[in-house]
Design a protein around this motif. Structure first.
Motif, PDB file in Angstrom:
ATOM      1  N   LEU A 138      -6.658  14.026  11.364  1.00  0.00           N
ATOM      2  CA  LEU A 138      -6.024  15.554  11.512  1.00  0.00           C
ATOM      3  C   LEU A 138      -7.323  16.366  11.440  1.00  0.00           C
ATOM      4  O   LEU A 138      -8.387  16.185  11.167  1.00  0.00           O
ATOM      5  CB  LEU A 138      -5.393  15.581  10.030  1.00  0.00           C
TER       6      LEU A 138
ATOM      7  N   LEU B 191     -12.608  17.156   4.645  1.00  0.00           N
ATOM      8  CA  LEU B 191     -13.008  17.841   5.846  1.00  0.00           C
ATOM      9  C   LEU B 191     -14.381  17.417   6.103  1.00  0.00           C
ATOM     10  O   LEU B 191     -15.267  17.517   5.356  1.00  0.00           O
ATOM     11  CB  LEU B 191     -12.915  19.362   5.699  1.00  0.00           C
TER      12      LEU B 191
ATOM     13  N   LYS C  83      -2.199  17.035  14.286  1.00  0.00           N
ATOM     14  CA  LYS C  83      -2.418  15.413  14.723  1.00  0.00           C
ATOM     15  C   LYS C  83      -2.889  15.642  16.185  1.00  0.00           C
ATOM     16  O   LYS C  83      -2.776  16.513  16.851  1.00  0.00           O
ATOM     17  CB  LYS C  83      -0.996  14.846  14.531  1.00  0.00           C
TER      18      LYS C  83
ATOM     19  N   TRP D  80      -8.441  18.475   0.146  1.00  0.00           N
ATOM     20  CA  TRP D  80      -6.918  18.307   0.673  1.00  0.00           C
ATOM     21  C   TRP D  80      -6.047  17.170   0.020  1.00  0.00           C
ATOM     22  O   TRP D  80      -6.644  16.106   0.121  1.00  0.00           O
ATOM     23  CB  TRP D  80      -6.661  18.896   2.002  1.00  0.00           C
TER      24      TRP D  80
ATOM     25  N   LEU E 290       0.879  19.348   3.470  1.00  0.00           N
ATOM     26  CA  LEU E 290      -0.566  19.249   2.941  1.00  0.00           C
ATOM     27  C   LEU E 290      -0.655  20.417   1.906  1.00  0.00           C
ATOM     28  O   LEU E 290      -0.197  21.240   2.024  1.00  0.00           O
ATOM     29  CB  LEU E 290      -1.489  19.755   4.173  1.00  0.00           C
TER      30      LEU E 290
ATOM     31  N   PHE F 136      -8.143  20.592  11.504  1.00  0.00           N
ATOM     32  CA  PHE F 136      -8.008  21.645  10.552  1.00  0.00           C
ATOM     33  C   PHE F 136      -8.412  22.748  11.453  1.00  0.00           C
ATOM     34  O   PHE F 136      -9.592  22.938  11.890  1.00  0.00           O
ATOM     35  CB  PHE F 136      -8.781  21.676   9.411  1.00  0.00           C
TER      36      PHE F 136
ATOM     37  N   SER G 135     -11.410  15.713  10.084  1.00  0.00           N
ATOM     38  CA  SER G 135     -11.162  15.055   8.660  1.00  0.00           C
ATOM     39  C   SER G 135     -11.146  13.526   8.658  1.00  0.00           C
ATOM     40  O   SER G 135     -11.039  12.851   9.633  1.00  0.00           O
ATOM     41  CB  SER G 135      -9.959  15.597   7.995  1.00  0.00           C
TER      42      SER G 135
ATOM     43  N   SER H  67      -2.879  22.484  10.534  1.00  0.00           N
ATOM     44  CA  SER H  67      -3.139  21.099  10.611  1.00  0.00           C
ATOM     45  C   SER H  67      -2.735  20.436  11.819  1.00  0.00           C
ATOM     46  O   SER H  67      -1.525  20.899  12.103  1.00  0.00           O
ATOM     47  CB  SER H  67      -3.026  20.281   9.174  1.00  0.00           C
TER      48      SER H  67
ATOM     49  N   LEU I 208      -2.747  15.101   1.342  1.00  0.00           N
ATOM     50  CA  LEU I 208      -1.679  15.047   2.246  1.00  0.00           C
ATOM     51  C   LEU I 208      -0.666  14.065   2.045  1.00  0.00           C
ATOM     52  O   LEU I 208      -1.024  12.959   1.189  1.00  0.00           O
ATOM     53  CB  LEU I 208      -2.065  14.305   3.640  1.00  0.00           C
TER      54      LEU I 208
END
Length: 268
Positions: free
Chosen positions: A176, A126, A207, A65, A90, A178, A245, A205, A67
């Motif tokens: 983060l 991840l 925080k 991914w 993302l 997921f 992640s 996603s 960001l």
């Protein structure tokens, strides 16, 4: 004679487009840059008296991914730093997303050039999915944990023709978290796992401290009363659903943008 000379100079400057502030809208040339991990294309750049805005297309070239936290970017214009604060986005592996970037100020249409400091890009890798317990329907316990994720049953509907469940998930870890609702499945009395019908659900996603809801659904099962969802126990599985992640920040890139004189004059 002096008055005629002054008028002539002003006329020449006006025709050449060098008198700043004479255009309500100042248009800029498109630009692009590319790294090993992502590609950025910027177009539809326009400066208004109180706003600069443009469209930004981001393509993720990797299997991870990407960001983009636009709060870390800024516009440098006439000696001032203009923030481009907006929600982070993302981009899934080998996917693209577009967003409109904006910055506000005063007399922004006076300039004919500015720098976009493109900062805040991260490669997101991840980790192995957190183990989660089976969740029984009908529910005997409304909450469980999977690593640094806390999951609570919000509501459920369990009938012969359809079963729907809704959960709230809160991420308590760093960086983060997921959540992949499309990976939810259910184990039925025949011993098989059946994927949720919401197979196209977006990845969520979070925080640290953030929460979001997600759903899973199943339609009528074949097999008569032994597979009647209203009558039998169902065991929901969350294999691969919850993942933490790590983020690796990319170097910032400074993009010089220059005005498109022909377009600006043509659209005046």
């Amino acid at each position: 004679m002096k008055a005629f000379m002054t008028a002539g100079i002003l006329a020449t400057m006006t025709l050449s487009g060098t008198v700043f502030g004479q255009y309500e809208k100042v248009f800029y040339k498109d630009t692009t840059f590319e790294t090993d991990n992502y590609k950025v294309e910027i177009d539809n750049v326009v400066a208004l008296p109180k706003e600069v805005k443009f469209r930004m297309s981001i393509t993720n070239k990797t299997n991870d991914w990407v960001l983009y936290n636009s709060e870390e970017s800024r516009i440098e214009l006439d000696g001032k730093n203009l923030d481009t604060k907006d929600k982070y986005i993302l981009i899934a592996p080998h996917d693209s997303k577009k967003k409109v970037m904006r910055a506000v100020g005063a007399n922004l249409n006076n300039a004919r050039a500015f720098n976009f400091v493109c900062d805040g890009f991260y490669k997101v890798r991840l980790k192995e999915a957190a183990a989660a317990p089976e969740f029984r329907l009908p529910a005997s316990n409304n909450e469980f944990t999977a690593g640094n994720f806390t999951v609570t049953l919000v509501n459920s509907m369990k009938e012969t023709g359809r079963t729907d469940v809704k959960f709230k998930v809160t991420f308590n870890g760093e960086g983060l978290g997921f959540v992949s609702p499309a990976k939810v499945s259910v184990k039925m009395p025949d011993g098989n796992l059946y994927a949720t019908t919401r197979s196209k659900a977006d990845v969520i996603s979070l925080k640290k401290g953030e929460s979001e809801t997600f759903q899973a659904s199943w339609d009528r099962m074949e097999g008569g009363s032994k597979m009647d969802m209203q009558l039998v126990e169902m065991l929901i599985h969350f294999d691969g659903v919850f993942q933490e992640s790590t983020q690796l920040k990319a170097d910032k890139v400074v993009l010089p943008l220059r005005w498109n004189e022909a377009m600006t004059i043509g659209k005046k």
